[in-house]
Scaffold this active site. Structure first.
Site, mmCIF file in Angstrom:
data_model
loop_
_atom_site.group_PDB
_atom_site.id
_atom_site.type_symbol
_atom_site.label_atom_id
_atom_site.label_comp_id
_atom_site.label_asym_id
_atom_site.label_seq_id
_atom_site.Cartn_x
_atom_site.Cartn_y
_atom_site.Cartn_z
ATOM 1 N N LEU A 152 2.998 -10.696 0.014
ATOM 2 C CA LEU A 152 1.779 -10.639 0.776
ATOM 3 C C LEU A 152 1.277 -12.035 0.470
ATOM 4 O O LEU A 152 0.809 -12.725 1.257
ATOM 5 C CB LEU A 152 0.950 -9.569 0.594
ATOM 6 C CG LEU A 152 -0.457 -9.393 1.053
ATOM 7 C CD1 LEU A 152 -0.566 -9.516 2.589
ATOM 8 C CD2 LEU A 152 -1.041 -8.275 0.669
ATOM 9 N N ASP A 187 -1.462 -15.004 -16.071
ATOM 10 C CA ASP A 187 -0.660 -13.881 -16.178
ATOM 11 C C ASP A 187 -1.996 -12.633 -16.201
ATOM 12 O O ASP A 187 -2.972 -12.680 -17.101
ATOM 13 C CB ASP A 187 -0.107 -13.724 -17.701
ATOM 14 C CG ASP A 187 0.234 -12.160 -17.914
ATOM 15 O OD1 ASP A 187 0.961 -11.900 -19.108
ATOM 16 O OD2 ASP A 187 -0.008 -11.083 -17.237
ATOM 17 N N TYR A 236 4.382 3.771 -8.697
ATOM 18 C CA TYR A 236 3.634 2.748 -7.955
ATOM 19 C C TYR A 236 2.605 3.715 -6.956
ATOM 20 O O TYR A 236 1.609 3.169 -7.197
ATOM 21 C CB TYR A 236 4.706 2.247 -6.807
ATOM 22 C CG TYR A 236 4.257 1.351 -5.849
ATOM 23 C CD1 TYR A 236 4.103 1.495 -4.664
ATOM 24 C CD2 TYR A 236 3.599 -0.032 -6.188
ATOM 25 C CE1 TYR A 236 3.960 0.835 -3.536
ATOM 26 C CE2 TYR A 236 2.977 -0.763 -5.190
ATOM 27 C CZ TYR A 236 3.031 -0.522 -3.832
ATOM 28 O OH TYR A 236 2.621 -1.131 -2.895
HETATM 29 C C1 VAH Z 1 6.986 -0.863 -1.274
HETATM 30 N N1 VAH Z 1 6.747 -2.680 0.320
HETATM 31 O O1 VAH Z 1 7.963 -0.720 -0.944
HETATM 32 C C2 VAH Z 1 6.060 -1.739 -0.783
HETATM 33 C C3 VAH Z 1 5.112 -0.978 0.055
HETATM 34 C C4 VAH Z 1 4.905 1.004 1.873
HETATM 35 C C5 VAH Z 1 5.728 0.199 0.935
HETATM 36 O O2 VAH Z 1 3.932 -0.524 -0.498
HETATM 37 O O3 VAH Z 1 6.797 -0.713 -2.412
#
Ligand code: VAH
Length: 313
Positions: free
Chosen positions: A11, A50, A140
């Site tokens: 991005l 960093d 994540y």
């Molecule tokens: C991922 N491209 O795959 C990112 C995004 C909705 C997917 O957050 O982790």
């Protein structure tokens, strides 16, 4: 000045260019941990950073009179599952430090991306609403959900003007993806123009919300340029353009490359994709600050196949 953290990511590569075009390269500092990756930025300032080096970040903000920060650095979904504690630590520590810095230095605005990864297996899958059950089961996704809570907290408690979007899978031809579950939808175009067979790591009917990069850039800048009072949601806005499966994106490419072929070999990323919605209700973004997407799957495929063959990385 505007500081972009993680500017060399999928991005960041395109968003940095768009911001430099609007504000002038001298007012933009593109930073990344990888010095080599910064060489592609010709028309803005660059600095190796960093994001975990808090002193370096604070010095950069003060020395360069930074007033806005786009914090794009993160470990994405697939990579995060291979290194959970590292992903949590980087994603959360870095956001908390940027929010704290924004409060202390009274920065004007902060941008921080969230993701459809905040939704989990028991979230309504179709037309997922802005407010609903969110029990993400990837590191994540957990870090994005926690990050949204912190963004809203810093806005409500300290008036930090932090804004955020729950991006779907992002697809562009100007940068390579960085370890996400939706990376297949970028790789497939490279295989098509190389005349090679494509092996999809998601099964053929694995529907996911997706967006062409120009729409993601437009949404980000529309949100960041919206008057403060229009930004009513300070966790993160649902954002959407289209949804498709590996079979559908393949079919859209085959129209242009009749010889193109695909096979499906689902791996650990199938489980992540299965935990995410099929489609998103982004009516709040459309109502609050006039969000409108431009690209459908067919229009995106035509645009990528027109530009990718001659695009030099
Ligand atoms: C991922 N491209 O795959 C990112 C995004 C909705 C997917 O957050 O982790």
């Amino acid at each position: 000045r505007i500081l972009i953290i993680g500017a060399a990511g999928q991005l960041g590569s395109e968003l940095t260019q768009a911001i430099a075009n609007i504000y002038g390269g001298d007012n933009v500092i593109a930073t990344d941990i990888n010095p080599k990756a910064l060489e592609k930025f010709e028309n803005c300032r660059t600095a190796v950073l960093d994001v975990m080096d808090k002193d370096a970040l604070k010095d950069l903000v003060k020395d360069q009179n930074v007033k806005q920060i786009y914090h794009l650095a993160a470990v994405l979904s697939a990579t995060g599952e291979k290194n959970p504690l590292f992903a949590w630590n980087l994603n959360m520590e870095s956001l908390l430090f940027v929010l704290e810095l924004a409060k202390e230095e009274k920065l004007d605005k902060i941008y921080w991306p969230s993701s459809i990864a905040v939704f989990g297996p028991n979230t309504p899958k179709v037309n997922t609403p802005q407010y609903c059950v969110k029990e993400p089961n990837t590191v994540y996704g957990i870090s994005k959900q926690a990050g949204e809570r912190w963004c809203e907290y810093y806005f409500q408690k300290y008036g930090v003007d932090v804004r955020s979007l729950r991006y779907p899978g992002l697809i562009g031809y100007k940068s390579l993806p960085g370890g996400g579950t939706t990376d297949y939808a970028v790789d497939i175009y490279h295989k098509a123009i190389a005349g090679e067979h494509f092996v999809s790591f998601l099964q053929e009917d694995s529907y996911l919300p997706m967006m062409y990069m120009p729409d993601a850039i437009k949404a980000t800048l529309d949100l960041m340029h919206a008057p403060k009072e229009q930004v009513k949601i300070r966790s993160s806005y649902n954002l959407s353009a289209m949804s498709f499966s590996p079979k559908e994106i393949f079919e859209s490419i085959k129209v242009h490359y009749p010889e193109f072929s695909i096979s499906y070999k689902p791996d650990f990323r199938q489980e992540i994709a299965d935990s995410w919605p099929d489609s998103i209700d982004d009516s709040c973004a459309r109502k609050d600050w006039g969000w409108q997407h431009d690209y459908s799957l067919e229009k995106m495929t035509a645009d990528i196949l027109k530009h990718l063959p001659s695009y030099s990385f």
